[in-house]
Scaffold this motif. Structure first.
Motif, mmCIF file in Angstrom:
data_model
loop_
_atom_site.group_PDB
_atom_site.id
_atom_site.type_symbol
_atom_site.label_atom_id
_atom_site.label_comp_id
_atom_site.label_asym_id
_atom_site.label_seq_id
_atom_site.Cartn_x
_atom_site.Cartn_y
_atom_site.Cartn_z
ATOM 1 N N LEU A 43 -9.264 5.873 -2.456
ATOM 2 C CA LEU A 43 -8.609 4.719 -3.061
ATOM 3 C C LEU A 43 -7.628 5.151 -3.057
ATOM 4 N N ALA A 44 -6.719 4.202 -2.910
ATOM 5 C CA ALA A 44 -5.780 4.633 -3.555
ATOM 6 C C ALA A 44 -5.381 3.757 -4.597
ATOM 7 N N SER A 45 -3.940 4.368 -5.137
ATOM 8 C CA SER A 45 -3.179 3.674 -6.382
ATOM 9 C C SER A 45 -2.248 2.940 -6.708
ATOM 10 N N TYR A 77 -12.077 10.327 -0.807
ATOM 11 C CA TYR A 77 -11.260 10.663 -1.648
ATOM 12 C C TYR A 77 -10.534 9.619 -2.937
ATOM 13 N N ILE A 78 -10.510 9.729 -4.092
ATOM 14 C CA ILE A 78 -10.003 8.917 -5.325
ATOM 15 C C ILE A 78 -8.442 9.945 -5.549
ATOM 16 N N CYS A 134 0.812 4.708 -0.655
ATOM 17 C CA CYS A 134 -0.492 3.588 -0.581
ATOM 18 C C CYS A 134 -0.517 3.358 0.980
ATOM 19 N N TYR A 135 0.785 3.388 1.376
ATOM 20 C CA TYR A 135 -0.346 3.238 3.484
ATOM 21 C C TYR A 135 -0.008 4.255 4.437
ATOM 22 N N ALA A 136 0.142 5.084 3.771
ATOM 23 C CA ALA A 136 -0.441 6.834 3.939
ATOM 24 C C ALA A 136 -1.756 6.958 3.677
ATOM 25 N N MET A 137 -2.307 6.982 2.816
ATOM 26 C CA MET A 137 -3.641 7.083 2.116
ATOM 27 C C MET A 137 -4.571 5.477 3.360
ATOM 28 N N ALA A 138 -3.899 4.495 2.966
ATOM 29 C CA ALA A 138 -4.613 3.736 3.811
ATOM 30 C C ALA A 138 -4.773 4.598 5.529
ATOM 31 N N ALA A 148 -3.742 -0.643 1.894
ATOM 32 C CA ALA A 148 -4.733 -0.001 0.876
ATOM 33 C C ALA A 148 -6.067 -1.220 0.373
ATOM 34 N N LEU A 149 -6.225 -1.836 1.255
ATOM 35 C CA LEU A 149 -7.780 -2.792 1.327
ATOM 36 C C LEU A 149 -8.274 -3.002 2.408
#
Lengths: 223, 695
Positions: free
Chosen positions: B107-109, B398-399, B117-121, B346-347
């Motif tokens: 989950l990105a924030s 991973y939140i 968010c881009y890095a998390m995706a 991030a979807l």
């Protein structure tokens, strides 16, 4: 329209004030009651300038530009008025305004270090009931900026100008303080205040005394 | 700069709501001493609210996470970063190898930067190998994004807040800006005082209703009928912009047939709004030269929320009030970067700029850039993640920067899902309700401690610059995410968030011209072309779909997912107040608690009298899925038959009451319609709901 400020040619839009033109020309005009986020008020008379064709200095913030106007922001008579205004304002304060305030900076730039007049000063009157906003009523110069910020920027209508003459000051609600008024704690009043008559409580508590900003409140215990 | 009071001042962008105020953060001795609004902020113009200006004390709270924590028995023990990273990487690696990449979700924030968010995706897609990535816009404005793409083409406001001052009329539906988006609320109020006609549509009489010309109070969940009624009157009375409909749109005939049935009388029956108010509202809007439509979560957080947004688009298309100065559709996005977190992909179904993961060309573009094969299969949405955890298909999450155990609906269901996971990583600035179930907690940074960009509700990229350092051993989210990715075998190669922004621009034509320098102090509204020119107004000449036309949607009214009955006779609406921000993680750790220190249940005097409830009484609120207790506030702002509360305080556990009904297209939860039973409670102290695993 085309006009002249201190010998410089300036082009301004219809509806521009003399203060707008002066600022566009890079000229400094002292102001106390002016805030560009608010409609011009014309209360303090610090922004006087000379305009060709008028017998006396005019307030720059409320005078509209005319085609071909010739404006002198360094006019000695205007500056005398501004200095006198600032001196009179300072004469009512129990202590010099803090150096970071707009009043202190305008006074310094005008070369006003004290006041020729002595007499009654406002009694110290602090209201620290709100967690973020503090009143230091003795510093109020009745410029009306806080009231207009509350009305014209935020629209909370929580502040009112109260009293007359020497007693003139500002109040939240019907004098009941910020917490009992329609205040939404936006802080626009503290942001615009030129003297710290309304200021940030967190700055009073902490860094103004030279220390670090105060600690954060602890999270409430779970019930 | 005030050298005598502050060591330095940093201009950044507010991390609270989606208005995107530009702020000057004044620092003294490594702490935030004061924050003031930037005079040149395009959205805030030298103004901000009590959250942006004052609610910064949380940054130095003693409760900040300053070291990684690893679960040990019922509690946590401090650990080094090396140990924490090793644990995260070995567990995620083990679960990926044993159960496949789709057994892990991230989950990105929407509170974090675009780069975070881009890095998390990218971490989930490239390092893990799954599209199981979502962000909290799922539970707020995902219906807006869906509907705007359907009707107009792009997922964002069609104009800017500046359009409010140019509008002759503004319709506010399901939004309470003076509480939720205070600076825009102030701008709307000033516009109203200068003559802009406000029409407010909300079950509660919001503050701005007092400044408007007309207030409609539909029953919760009946917005669609209101919109159809307005469109009916516009069509019936010949107030459409026939030229615009002919040249710029398609599908009007089908809609026109549907509208015939939605007479003001029929709509009154469904919504409770007097027929003459529907007539008057339609006339005021349609006859004005310019008009804006603004909406919030009162529109989206419904079973048919996305359809209501499409119906809003219908109204604008019928009257030609889109794509012109003063005529804009402005969804007031909730969180500071709810626009950006979704824009960044991030979807579970899209890469940056909403390009589908199933699209071969896009997938290949990212495969080439990232050097790994990528899944074409849609991932789980947030609600699907919890369902999959409970069914055992999802093993690890991973939140970061999201407290699902407080803010997502049906708390008991969420908590059961979190408990069921083999491995949960939480990355946050504080321990949260969610992190109670974590195996590893990673200490991260707030918006005042990081660099990057946010995108506000006007599609405007704005710079975020660090004013202070993260406390103790805390690190920036960007550093943590990129490190985990590298240790998992996928090195993103970013030195700083600015490198990441450059990659985003290089891989996304809609953001082609975005760079730190171009954004500068004034921001850039996407689409940003390669030459750097941006787009304050969308659709001035064509809509952004293959036909280049606005699409009418002929969608009938359908009843909401929940309804009052004998057992649960009142309808609960949940929302927010000015003084606190969502889960309250930050604002509860500031002096804002001196202003508001609990969630209250608003109830109309008629209902209160019938139930023997007085102002300040403790009441029990029971829904089909849960029960809570809180204090009653008797007020005429709310209609008889409805009650309202907030979810800012974890001890209230408001979201225990909300069921699993959700938007049919986007699974955004129906937070706004919950049938409840309210009764007075005699005893103190209050009943505290207990959850599994919480001591």
């Amino acid at each position: 329209m085309q006009l002249t400020v201190d010998g410089l040619q300036v082009q301004v839009a219809d509806g521009a004030t003399v203060l707008d033109a002066a600022r566009q020309a890079g000229a400094w005009v002292p102001t106390l009651c002016f805030d560009e986020r608010q409609a011009p008020f014309g209360a303090c008379r610090a922004c006087m300038v000379a305009v060709d064709g008028t017998p006396k200095p005019v307030p720059a913030c409320t005078t509209l530009c005319r085609e071909g106007m010739v404006i002198d922001t360094n006019d000695p008579a205007s500056r005398r008025v501004a200095r006198t205004v600032v001196e009179l304002v300072l004469s009512e304060l129990p202590s010099a305004p803090a150096p970071h305030t707009e009043l202190a900076q305008v006074a310094a730039r005008l070369g006003v270090s004290g006041s020729r007049w002595s007499g009654a000063v406002h009694p110290v009157d602090h209201d620290l009931r709100h967690p973020y906003l503090a009143f230091q009523h003795e510093l109020c110069i009745s410029c009306g900026r806080c009231v207009r910020a509350c009305d014209e920027v935020q629209g909370a209508f929580a502040l009112t100008a109260v009293g007359r003459g020497f007693e003139a000051n500002v109040a939240a609600g019907i004098g009941s303080g910020f917490l009992e008024s329609s205040c939404v704690s936006c802080g626009a009043c503290a942001d615009t205040c030129p003297t710290d008559a309304i200021t940030e409580r967190l700055l009073l508590d902490g860094s103004i005394n030279g220390g670090p900003p105060p600690e954060a409140p602890r999270l409430r215990e779970r019930r | 700069m005030e050298t005598e009071r502050f060591d330095r001042t940093v201009t950044t962008t507010c991390g609270y709501c989606g208005v995107g105020c530009r702020l000057e953060a004044h620092v003294r001795q490594g702490r935030i001493a004061s924050i003031s609004p930037a005079a040149d902020g395009p959205a805030n113009r030298g103004h901000t609210c009590l959250k942006g200006r004052f609610a910064h004390q949380f940054t130095r709270s003693r409760e900040r996470l300053t070291t990684p924590l690893i679960r040990e028995g019922d509690g946590f023990r401090p650990a080094s970063w090396e140990e924490a990273y090793a644990r995260v990487v070995s567990e995620l690696g083990r679960i990926r190898d044993q159960h496949g990449p789709d057994s892990i979700a991230g989950l990105a924030s929407s509170r974090a930067t675009n780069e975070d968010c881009y890095a998390m995706a990218r971490l989930m897609r490239a390092a893990i190998g799954t599209n199981n990535i979502d962000n909290c816009s799922r539970v707020c404005h995902s219906p807006t994004s869906f509907a705007l793409r359907k009707s107009f083409g792009l997922s964002g406001a069609t104009g800017s807040f500046d359009d409010i001052e140019l509008a002759d009329v503004a319709i506010l539906i399901g939004v309470n800006p003076t509480q939720g988006h205070p600076v825009v609320g102030a701008r709307i109020k000033q516009a109203a005082l200068r003559g802009c006609k406000l029409i407010t549509i909300d079950p509660r009489r919001i503050e701005l209703a007092d400044y408007g010309v007309l207030h409609l109070s539909p029953r919760p969940g009946t917005n669609a009928a209101v919109m159809l009624g307005l469109c009916h009157v516009v069509a019936r009375d010949g107030l459409t912009d026939a030229g615009f409909i002919a040249e710029r749109t398609e599908g009007y005939e089908t809609l026109a047939e549907l509208l015939v049935g939605y007479t003001p009388e029929v709509v009154q029956e469904i919504t409770g709004v007097p027929a003459q108010d529907i007539e008057q509202a339609a006339h005021i809007y349609a006859q004005a030269q310019t008009g804006c439509l603004l909406w919030g979560l009162g529109v989206t957080e419904h079973k048919y929320g996305s359809e209501v947004v499409q119906l809003l688009c219908n109204l604008a298309l019928m009257t030609g009030k889109v794509g012109k100065p003063g005529s804009a559709l402005l969804p007031l996005r909730g969180q500071n970067n709810v626009q950006g977190s979704s824009d960044m992909g991030a979807l579970p179904d899209t890469y940056t700029a909403y390009r589908p993961v199933s699209d071969e060309d896009t997938a290949r573009l990212f495969e080439q850039a990232w050097g790994v094969p990528l899944s074409r299969k849609k991932g789980y949405t947030i609600p699907q993640m919890f369902d999959a955890a409970l069914s055992g298909e999802l093993k690890a999450m991973y939140i970061f920067g999201e407290d699902v155990a407080q803010t997502d609906p049906d708390t008991a269901h969420v908590v059961a899902a979190l408990e069921k996971l083999d491995f949960l990583v939480c990355q946050d600035i504080f321990e949260t309700e969610t992190s109670r179930y974590a195996d590893v907690i990673l200490p991260a940074s707030s918006f005042l401690e990081k660099a990057g960009t946010f995108i506000n509700a006007e599609r405007r990229f704005q710079l975020v610059e660090p004013a202070i350092d993260p406390p103790g051993g805390a690190k920036t989210d960007f550093e943590i995410i990129t490190t985990v990715s590298r240790m998992l075998g996928h090195d993103m190669g970013f030195e700083t968030p600015w490198d990441c922004l450059d990659e985003i621009a290089s891989l996304t034509p809609q953001y082609a011209g975005v760079s730190r320098e171009r954004i500068g102090r004034h921001g850039a509204q996407w689409p940003v072309r390669a030459d750097g020119s941006d787009s304050p107004v969308l659709y001035d000449t064509f809509f952004d779909n293959p036909e280049q036309r606005g699409k009418f949607a002929a969608l009938p009214y359908k009843a909401p997912g929940d309804a009052a009955d004998d057992e649960f006779p009142l309808i609960l609406v949940t929302g927010r107040v000015l003084q606190h921000y969502n889960a309250g993680t930050m604002t509860r750790r500031t002096s804002n608690v001196e202003l508001v220190d609990s969630d209250l249940l608003e109830i109309h005097p008629q209902d209160a009298e019938r139930l023997w409830v007085s102002d300040g009484d403790l009441v029990s609120v029971r829904s089909r899925v849960g029960r809570i207790e809180l204090e009653a506030r008797v007020t005429e702002r709310i209609q008889p038959g409805h009650v309202f509360t907030t979810f800012h305080f974890p001890e209230t556990r408001t979201n225990l009451l909300v069921g699993q009904s959700a938007d049919v297209n986007t699974s955004c939860p129906e937070y706004k319609v919950v049938a409840v039973d309210v009764r007075p409670v005699a005893e103190h102290p209050a009943y505290v709901p207990q959850l599994a695993g919480v001591s």
